[in-house]
Design a protein around this motif. Structure first.
Motif, mmCIF file in Angstrom:
data_model
loop_
_atom_site.group_PDB
_atom_site.id
_atom_site.type_symbol
_atom_site.label_atom_id
_atom_site.label_comp_id
_atom_site.label_asym_id
_atom_site.label_seq_id
_atom_site.Cartn_x
_atom_site.Cartn_y
_atom_site.Cartn_z
ATOM 1 N N LEU A 183 -3.476 3.902 4.218
ATOM 2 C CA LEU A 183 -3.191 3.767 2.791
ATOM 3 C C LEU A 183 -3.752 2.469 2.211
ATOM 4 C CD1 LEU A 183 0.470 5.138 2.661
ATOM 5 C CD2 LEU A 183 -1.637 6.275 1.904
ATOM 6 N N GLN A 184 -4.028 1.476 3.062
ATOM 7 C CA GLN A 184 -4.707 0.281 2.570
ATOM 8 C C GLN A 184 -6.108 0.613 2.058
ATOM 9 O OE1 GLN A 184 -4.745 -2.857 5.484
ATOM 10 N NE2 GLN A 184 -2.540 -2.774 5.820
ATOM 11 N N LYS A 185 -6.779 1.543 2.732
ATOM 12 C CA LYS A 185 -8.112 1.959 2.296
ATOM 13 C C LYS A 185 -8.050 2.784 1.009
ATOM 14 C CE LYS A 185 -9.391 2.350 7.177
ATOM 15 N NZ LYS A 185 -9.894 3.268 8.227
ATOM 16 N N ALA A 186 -6.913 3.408 0.764
ATOM 17 C CA ALA A 186 -6.776 4.266 -0.418
ATOM 18 C C ALA A 186 -6.275 3.525 -1.643
ATOM 19 C CB ALA A 186 -5.823 5.426 -0.107
ATOM 20 N N ALA A 237 1.041 4.177 -2.957
ATOM 21 C CA ALA A 237 0.720 5.574 -2.646
ATOM 22 C C ALA A 237 1.862 6.504 -3.034
ATOM 23 C CB ALA A 237 0.405 5.718 -1.160
ATOM 24 N N LEU A 238 3.115 6.018 -2.936
ATOM 25 C CA LEU A 238 4.277 6.828 -3.291
ATOM 26 C C LEU A 238 4.684 6.639 -4.746
ATOM 27 C CD1 LEU A 238 6.435 6.272 -0.074
ATOM 28 C CD2 LEU A 238 4.956 8.213 -0.621
ATOM 29 N N ASP A 239 3.893 5.892 -5.528
ATOM 30 C CA ASP A 239 4.160 5.639 -6.945
ATOM 31 C C ASP A 239 5.492 4.942 -7.165
ATOM 32 O OD1 ASP A 239 1.746 6.797 -7.670
ATOM 33 O OD2 ASP A 239 2.633 8.810 -7.840
ATOM 34 N N LYS A 240 5.843 4.051 -6.268
ATOM 35 C CA LYS A 240 7.061 3.264 -6.433
ATOM 36 C C LYS A 240 6.731 1.977 -7.179
ATOM 37 C CE LYS A 240 9.418 4.927 -2.267
ATOM 38 N NZ LYS A 240 10.043 4.539 -0.986
ATOM 39 N N PRO A 241 7.635 1.510 -8.037
ATOM 40 C CA PRO A 241 7.355 0.279 -8.800
ATOM 41 C C PRO A 241 7.330 -0.939 -7.880
ATOM 42 C CG PRO A 241 9.604 1.018 -9.182
ATOM 43 C CD PRO A 241 8.950 2.098 -8.381
ATOM 44 N N ALA A 243 0.828 -1.213 0.000
ATOM 45 C CA ALA A 243 0.000 0.000 0.000
ATOM 46 C C ALA A 243 0.859 1.259 0.000
ATOM 47 C CB ALA A 243 -0.934 -0.015 1.209
ATOM 48 N N ILE A 244 1.969 1.255 0.744
ATOM 49 C CA ILE A 244 2.827 2.453 0.811
ATOM 50 C C ILE A 244 3.515 2.680 -0.528
ATOM 51 C CG2 ILE A 244 4.853 3.446 1.943
ATOM 52 C CD1 ILE A 244 4.025 2.057 4.484
ATOM 53 N N GLU A 245 4.006 1.597 -1.155
ATOM 54 C CA GLU A 245 4.669 1.747 -2.448
ATOM 55 C C GLU A 245 3.710 2.297 -3.504
ATOM 56 O OE1 GLU A 245 4.866 -0.717 -0.442
ATOM 57 O OE2 GLU A 245 6.893 -1.561 -0.296
ATOM 58 N N TYR A 258 2.509 9.356 7.220
ATOM 59 C CA TYR A 258 3.800 8.831 6.775
ATOM 60 C C TYR A 258 4.897 9.888 6.910
ATOM 61 C CZ TYR A 258 7.309 6.787 3.683
ATOM 62 O OH TYR A 258 8.475 6.289 3.172
ATOM 63 N N ARG A 259 4.571 11.128 6.558
ATOM 64 C CA ARG A 259 5.574 12.190 6.694
ATOM 65 C C ARG A 259 5.886 12.482 8.157
ATOM 66 N NH1 ARG A 259 1.993 14.583 2.828
ATOM 67 N NH2 ARG A 259 2.804 14.382 0.682
ATOM 68 N N ALA A 260 4.912 12.203 9.025
ATOM 69 C CA ALA A 260 5.142 12.426 10.457
ATOM 70 C C ALA A 260 5.897 11.276 11.099
ATOM 71 C CB ALA A 260 3.815 12.641 11.169
ATOM 72 N N GLY A 261 6.244 10.256 10.352
ATOM 73 C CA GLY A 261 6.996 9.131 10.897
ATOM 74 C C GLY A 261 6.136 8.034 11.493
ATOM 75 N N LYS A 262 4.821 8.130 11.393
ATOM 76 C CA LYS A 262 3.921 7.110 11.933
ATOM 77 C C LYS A 262 3.592 6.117 10.817
ATOM 78 C CE LYS A 262 1.953 10.474 15.159
ATOM 79 N NZ LYS A 262 0.712 11.146 15.632
ATOM 80 N N VAL A 263 4.545 5.223 10.599
ATOM 81 C CA VAL A 263 4.442 4.331 9.447
ATOM 82 C C VAL A 263 3.302 3.323 9.617
ATOM 83 C CG1 VAL A 263 5.707 2.703 8.005
ATOM 84 C CG2 VAL A 263 6.899 4.616 9.079
#
Length: 700
Positions: A119-122, A47-51, A43-45, A107-112
């Motif tokens: 981000l799973q919902k998104a 959201a950040l458009d990582k392959p 989900a994080i990858e 995520y930017r606040a460090g609360k991964v």
């Protein structure tokens, strides 16, 4: 999403099972459901458009699990957005945007961890991700199809045509569309839950006995579905009560409005009918006809042009390109995966990279260099070596609020490392062979359900209705006789007594006796010339009371053994003695024997008395004696054993006396009937019928 609360409502008919129960069958799979579950790991990858290809790897692992259990998977992908579902899709899109915004802030606040939950919902499955999974399925030779609109209707249509044998999905909408067998809640070990449409009448929470598919569909729509939101405060059970009472959609909505307790929107009835028509006449792709069709044919009163909420019609050539994944379902343009290599190819590529890196290390470094002493004692270290340098301090200051994320790093040298973006762009070779695709997509499942077990056992020797058969093969062998203690417990237990079920005979005693009237005249007047055989009447008594030999004196000679097997013409070899024979005047008999013959009533009395004594000794329960009482019982038993029945029973008499006793009786209808009954007793194998016939003789 499906119908909220429908699966818990049908919990009483859910059958826990395993994928091994579906071995040899073709199961249709909602591919977007697996892709959504695969996005949880990345989900994080996304959201950040990582392959990443983790979503495809999850789906491929499930495909391989089905193949390991002997199940043939058939994946179905969603197509274009349905106009009837526009409101639901807009609401979901809005929720995804809000979840993504909140997740990136966390995520930017460090609360991964919290960011990952949001981000799973998104996460959203795109056509490009589905195209990447299709490339994997092509390499594994797995059948798939892209639906023109909703995959739910496409799966139900394939099941109706016999192409698949069941549906594997987490969406309860399949039951509303008319799925016969839904498999859901699949875990990583192959355990799942099956819901069979044939079991709807067995539901305990609500009674669906006598319900039609239309009533079930209206209940689901009234409680809220993807095509129509529910009226406030109406759930499944409230909708069930309305549908059970009123049945028709117009009457249901009119009664809700007349009650005045709930607010019904002005256009609710029109939208309700549109949702019902969407479930009935959804557009699907038919692999057999190779074109877009309706799931159920439209009646003559309806016109497809008047129902734009079902989506526009697509030409057959374009529809085939969409079905095989070469065209975008929405724009109808060519669709290519981001990388021509799938997750399997990437795994092979990583293996080759590591192998080449090891070869380079072996050629440049000796093995002794890995075993040298490298650790330096802490006391010998320079104190300044523990202090970060100026550049390190700047990096730490810059990343003070950032989180540390574990990521995969290749161990290969930099010159051998390759990323997904380094893979060359796809070529025209990735297009699907439409001929072979349509042939495999239209292949009907060859699974045949196992036959039910036969009611009767196979008869050894061929013919089931042979003359040698002594008992019916439709019933099991008789159970062994229980001990007296168990019989006493069963007599005291009312439940066990009522649950017992015995089958004594295929024919009743009255039917046997009624059949005697036809043969009465033939028995009283036998055919002259019938040769009399030396058949002792005590053979008849022996068939009636099998244990009567226990009361015969050991000095009496055993009776001659007779062959009772039937001949080819059906007549028994043992011929019955007749009253009217040429030597019936008694000239050849001993005159003293005629005077000593006992009456026939004494014969029957002795038989009944001996039979009762044998039944009492065999079945009556007696407590074990103790002390002096045991000695008295032993003496009484010895006196009973010493009693000699040879002088009083008809069996112990000689052959001449037995024949004279039968002939000395007056020739009446009753005597002829008794003689005929004794003949039947001699040839009847069933002890129950023998005892019943003797009881009828006593009545006569």
């Amino acid at each position: 999403m499906g119908i909220s609360g429908l699966l818990p409502l049908l919990k009483s008919i859910q059958k826990p099972c395993s994928l091994k129960n579906f071995k040899g069958q073709t199961i249709g799979v909602d591919a977007y459901g697996w892709l959504h579950r695969g996005t949880v790991a990345c989900a994080i990858e996304l959201a950040l458009d990582k392959p990443t290809l983790k979503y495809a790897e999850f789906a491929i692992s499930r495909v391989k699990m089905l193949q390991a259990f002997g199940v043939t998977p058939y994946l179905v992908f969603d197509g274009d957005a349905l106009p009837s579902k526009a409101g639901t899709n807009a609401e979901r899109r809005k929720r995804r945007v809000e979840s993504k915004k909140l997740g990136l802030e966390l995520y930017r606040a460090g609360k991964v961890s919290q960011a990952h939950q949001e981000l799973q919902k998104a996460a959203e499955v795109t056509y490009q991700m589905a195209r990447q999974l299709i490339e994997d399925l092509k390499r594994l030779n797995i059948q798939y199809v892209v639906a023109p609109y909703e995959a739910d209707a496409q799966l139900v249509y394939l099941e109706q045509k016999g192409i698949i044998d069941g549906i594997l999905s987490e969406d309860s909408d399949m039951l509303v569309y008319g799925a016969k067998r839904l498999i859901t809640k699949l875990d990583q070990y192959g355990n799942c839950i099956m819901i069979d449409r044939a079991d709807f009448a067995l539901c305990k929470d609500i009674s669906l006995a006598g319900w039609t598919d239309d009533m079930f569909r209206r209940m689901a729509i009234l409680s809220g579905c993807d095509y129509l939101p529910n009226i406030n405060k109406i759930g499944l059970k409230t909708a069930y009560r309305f549908v059970r009472k009123h049945k028709e959609a117009q009457k249901i909505i009119r009664m809700i409005a007349l009650e005045g307790k709930l607010v019904v929107p002005p256009d609710y009835l029109e939208r309700f009918l549109q949702a019902e028509l969407t479930f009935l006449h959804h557009r699907v792709f038919c692999p057999l006809r190779q074109e877009m069709v309706h799931m159920r044919e439209l009646p003559r009163a309806l016109n497809a042009e008047d129902m734009p909420y079902l989506g526009p019609y697509v030409e057959p050539d374009t529809m085939i390109g969409v079905a095989c994944g070469d065209l975008n379902p929405r724009t109808k343009e060519a669709l290519f995966p981001k990388s021509a290599s799938t997750s399997i190819a990437l795994a092979e590529n990583r293996r080759q990279v590591v192998t080449s890196a090891v070869k380079c290390l072996k050629s440049s470094k000796s093995i002794e260099s890995f075993f040298g002493l490298k650790r330096q004692p802490l006391a010998e270290l320079d104190p300044n070596s523990l202090t970060p340098s100026h550049s390190q301090q700047r990096v730490l200051e810059h990343n003070r609020n950032a989180s540390w994320i574990a990521r995969e790093v290749s161990s290969a040298p930099p010159q051998l490392r390759r990323t997904i973006t380094d893979i060359p762009p796809p070529s025209s070779a990735s297009r699907t062979d439409r001929g072979s695709f349509l042939a495999r997509a239209a292949k009907v499942s060859e699974y045949q359900p196992p036959k039910r077990q036969r009611l009767c056992s196979d008869t050894p020797g061929g013919d089931f209705l042979s003359d040698d058969a002594e008992r019916s093969h439709f019933f099991t062998s008789p159970a062994p006789e229980l001990s007296p203690l168990v019989q006493k417990k069963m007599r005291n237990n009312k439940k066990a007594r009522t649950a017992r079920f015995d089958i004594f005979s295929d024919d009743s005693v009255d039917d046997v006796l009624l059949s005697l009237s036809a043969d009465m005249h033939a028995t009283a007047n036998p055919v002259p010339g019938l040769v009399e055989k030396d058949v002792a009447p005590h053979e008849i008594a022996k068939n009636t009371c099998p244990n009567v030999d226990s009361g015969v004196s050991p000095n009496s000679s055993p009776p001659p053994v007779q062959d009772l097997s039937p001949k080819k013409d059906g007549s028994p070899t043992t011929e019955a003695a007749s009253f009217d024979e040429e030597d019936g005047d008694g000239k050849d008999l001993d005159p003293d024997a005629q005077a000593e013959v006992e009456p026939f009533e004494d014969l029957l009395e002795s038989h009944i008395r001996m039979q009762k004594s044998l039944h009492l000794t065999s079945f009556a329960y007696q407590s074990p004696p103790s002390g002096s009482r045991r000695i008295d019982l032993q003496q009484q038993r010895s006196r009973t054993e010493r009693r000699d029945y040879s002088s009083t029973t008809f069996i112990a008499q000689s052959l001449a006396k037995q024949q004279a006793a039968l002939r000395s009786l007056p020739k009446t209808d009753k005597t002829n009937l008794v003689f005929r009954i004794l003949q039947i007793v001699e040839t009847t194998p069933s002890n129950v019928i023998q005892n019943a016939l003797i009881a009828r003789v006593i009545q006569l």
